[in-house]
Every structure is written in C-alpha cells, then in structure tokens.
Design an enzyme around this catalytic site. Structure first.
Site, PDB file in Angstrom:
ATOM      1  N   ASN A   1       0.799  -1.223   0.000  1.00 30.49           N
ATOM      2  CA  ASN A   1       0.000   0.000   0.000  1.00 30.49           C
ATOM      3  C   ASN A   1       0.838   1.284   0.000  1.00 30.49           C
ATOM      4  OD1 ASN A   1       0.928  -0.079   2.605  1.00 30.49           O
ATOM      5  ND2 ASN A   1      -1.056   0.207   3.571  1.00 30.49           N
ATOM      6  N   CYS A   2       2.142   1.179  -0.194  1.00 29.12           N
ATOM      7  CA  CYS A   2       3.039   2.326  -0.238  1.00 29.12           C
ATOM      8  C   CYS A   2       3.001   2.961  -1.627  1.00 29.12           C
ATOM      9  CB  CYS A   2       4.454   1.846   0.098  1.00 29.12           C
ATOM     10  SG  CYS A   2       5.758   3.005  -0.295  1.00 29.12           S
ATOM     11  N   ASP A   3       2.881   4.270  -1.702  1.00 27.21           N
ATOM     12  CA  ASP A   3       2.810   4.969  -2.981  1.00 27.21           C
ATOM     13  C   ASP A   3       4.067   4.742  -3.828  1.00 27.21           C
ATOM     14  OD1 ASP A   3       0.284   5.945  -2.483  1.00 27.21           O
ATOM     15  OD2 ASP A   3       0.989   7.880  -1.731  1.00 27.21           O
TER      16      ASP A   3
END
Length: 125
Positions: free
Chosen positions: A16-18
């Site tokens: 879920n890290c950009d």
C-alpha cells in the site's frame, strides 16, 4: 505478480506504499519479471537485512523521512548508529526505504525510474 525464471528480480516492500505502487507500475509497464515480497511478513527482514546492510549500508536503507520515523520517540531517533538502525528496522520494517529491489547482483533502494531503466531493462525491448 509476474513469475518466471528462478533468479528473477525480487522486490521487497509494502503493497500500500505509494512509492511501491510507482515501482510496480514501472516494472509492469516495462515487462520486467519480478517477485513481490512483503517485508512485513514474519522473517523477511530478519533474513535479508544483514545482507542488504552489507551491500547497501544502513544509511541508505533507513527511511528518516517517512511517517514511522516521525512516530518514533526522540530517544529512539537520537544517536542512531549501525547497530541501533538495524534494530529499529527489524522492529519497525516500515523504516526501510521502499522498494528494495534485488537483481541478484545489484540492490536498488527506493524507486528512481532512470536507475531502474539503467539496471533492469537490459535484454528487454
């Protein structure tokens, strides 16, 4: 996740890290075969951090700009040396810059499209 040869690129990070999303999108767009490994899963950091530290150095691995670093106490952020940094990254895997991409020879820390192109597009059209 794409799969292929045994010694394929291994990409470690958190889904879920950009920055991870940008790296995965780049890899997919350039048809680079990789295996994604979530380093929040048990044992991943403990098994790989010593090697990553040897190859890249704790200073490159430790993310001092992210939310997790800001959440640490002043005491935890003071006088960080190799031993302390490794302990913090083991306890809080989100302190490791993302992604960590291991080609087997080169370790790419963070995402930089130019560096990815230079290191990963060899042999790709």
């Amino acid at each position: 996740m794409k799969t292929g040869k045994q010694d394929m690129l291994k990409v470690y990070g958190i889904k879920n890290c950009d920055t991870m999303k940008k790296a995965i999108a780049w890899l997919d767009a350039h048809e680079v075969i990789y295996e994604f490994i979530d380093y929040k899963k048990a044992g991943v950091v403990q098994n790989h951090l010593p090697d990553w530290n040897r190859r890249a150095g704790w200073q490159r691995l430790l993310n001092t700009k992210g939310m997790m670093w800001k959440r640490l106490s002043d005491e935890e952020r003071t006088d960080v040396d190799e031993s302390r940094a490794l302990a913090l990254m083991t306890d809080y895997p989100t302190l490791i810059k993302r992604p960590v991409a291991d080609t087997g020879g080169t370790l790419l820390i963070g995402f930089d499209d130019e560096r990815y192109a230079q290191e990963l597009k060899r042999g790709h059209p």
